[in-house]
Motif scaffolding. Sequence first.
Motif, PDB file in Angstrom:
ATOM      1  N   LEU A   1       9.437  -6.877  -3.042  1.00  0.00           N
ATOM      2  CA  LEU A   1      10.123  -6.663  -1.772  1.00  0.00           C
ATOM      3  C   LEU A   1      10.366  -7.955  -1.019  1.00  0.00           C
ATOM      4  O   LEU A   1      11.295  -8.080  -0.246  1.00  0.00           O
TER       5      LEU A   1
ATOM      6  N   LYS B   1       7.757   0.987   7.972  1.00  0.00           N
ATOM      7  CA  LYS B   1       8.684   1.143   6.849  1.00  0.00           C
ATOM      8  C   LYS B   1       7.933   1.184   5.515  1.00  0.00           C
ATOM      9  O   LYS B   1       8.249   1.989   4.626  1.00  0.00           O
ATOM     10  N   LEU B   2       6.917   0.325   5.384  1.00  0.00           N
ATOM     11  CA  LEU B   2       6.139   0.278   4.148  1.00  0.00           C
ATOM     12  C   LEU B   2       5.335   1.557   3.929  1.00  0.00           C
ATOM     13  O   LEU B   2       5.049   1.936   2.794  1.00  0.00           O
TER      14      LEU B   2
ATOM     15  N   HIS C   1       6.623   4.009   1.425  1.00  0.00           N
ATOM     16  CA  HIS C   1       6.950   3.561   0.070  1.00  0.00           C
ATOM     17  C   HIS C   1       6.195   4.409  -0.955  1.00  0.00           C
ATOM     18  O   HIS C   1       4.991   4.644  -0.807  1.00  0.00           O
TER      19      HIS C   1
ATOM     20  N   LYS D   1       4.903   3.853  -3.782  1.00  0.00           N
ATOM     21  CA  LYS D   1       3.747   3.225  -4.423  1.00  0.00           C
ATOM     22  C   LYS D   1       2.533   3.141  -3.490  1.00  0.00           C
ATOM     23  O   LYS D   1       1.436   2.822  -3.952  1.00  0.00           O
TER      24      LYS D   1
ATOM     25  N   THR E   1      -0.609  -3.053  -0.662  1.00  0.00           N
ATOM     26  CA  THR E   1       0.575  -3.472   0.089  1.00  0.00           C
ATOM     27  C   THR E   1       0.947  -4.905  -0.258  1.00  0.00           C
ATOM     28  O   THR E   1       2.123  -5.227  -0.464  1.00  0.00           O
TER      29      THR E   1
ATOM     30  N   LEU F   1       2.541  -5.047  -3.630  1.00  0.00           N
ATOM     31  CA  LEU F   1       3.925  -4.564  -3.554  1.00  0.00           C
ATOM     32  C   LEU F   1       4.845  -5.643  -2.988  1.00  0.00           C
ATOM     33  O   LEU F   1       5.957  -5.853  -3.487  1.00  0.00           O
TER      34      LEU F   1
END
Length: 261
Positions: free
Chosen positions: A2, A22-23, A26, A28, A112, A115
Amino acid sequence: MLNNPTTNTPLSGINYLLKGAKLLSHPKLRFFVLIPLMINIVIFASAFWFLFSAVSEWIQGYMAALPDWLSWITYLFWPFLIFSILVSFSFIFSTVANLIAAPFNGLLAEKTESLLIGEAINDDGMMDLMKDLPRIFKRELQKWVYFLPRLLVCALLFLIPGFGQTIAPFIWFIFSGWMMAIQYADFPFDNHKIPFAEMKKVLAGRLGKNLTFGMLISFFTTLPIINFVIMPIAVCGATAFWVDIYKQELLFTSKQVAIEE
């Protein structure tokens, strides 16, 4: 991947919170969000049920203790006092929630970061997480050793008639923002074994961004429904903050020290 942490432009405190939100959705990260989210819902639902059953009586008692010469600000002071009580309770119960959820928040921060940078941080499994619990809770204790004396000073201000009682809600809100910044930044910092004292010094170097980030978290913990999800949002946002800024700074500093040695 990302983000590229070597090219990202640092964001403002509010934008990192938005990035955390926003995360949160996700695919994942959804599994790793679930446990901290459930812990937060149970803790805050219980806390706000208790708070709203007692808050009116507390405020009336506090107002009665104000000196007569400050009676003219009573109506102006009400909203600030209510907000101060909400922030105080929100911080206390969010700290309890963070203590219980600390291992899972650390795992969420780890996933996180993986990612965001597009690579695994480590391959620790659940057994490794269990073995690491004593160190994780020791780190939480370090935070309390730092927070508690300062919390007592803030609390004493509420007991000083006149000037102390007037400024106490504002000082409390600012300090609670600093505590929230430390609380959530600590998860990615601790994942990389950055000492607590060093983390505080690094965060103080960007005090404005961190205070904004922390005070927004404090504010959102006072809002029903939003306070249920603010903990995992803050973990993701603080981790994005770490990836964009602090990780590169600390890596650069470590390389410089190695060269000098």
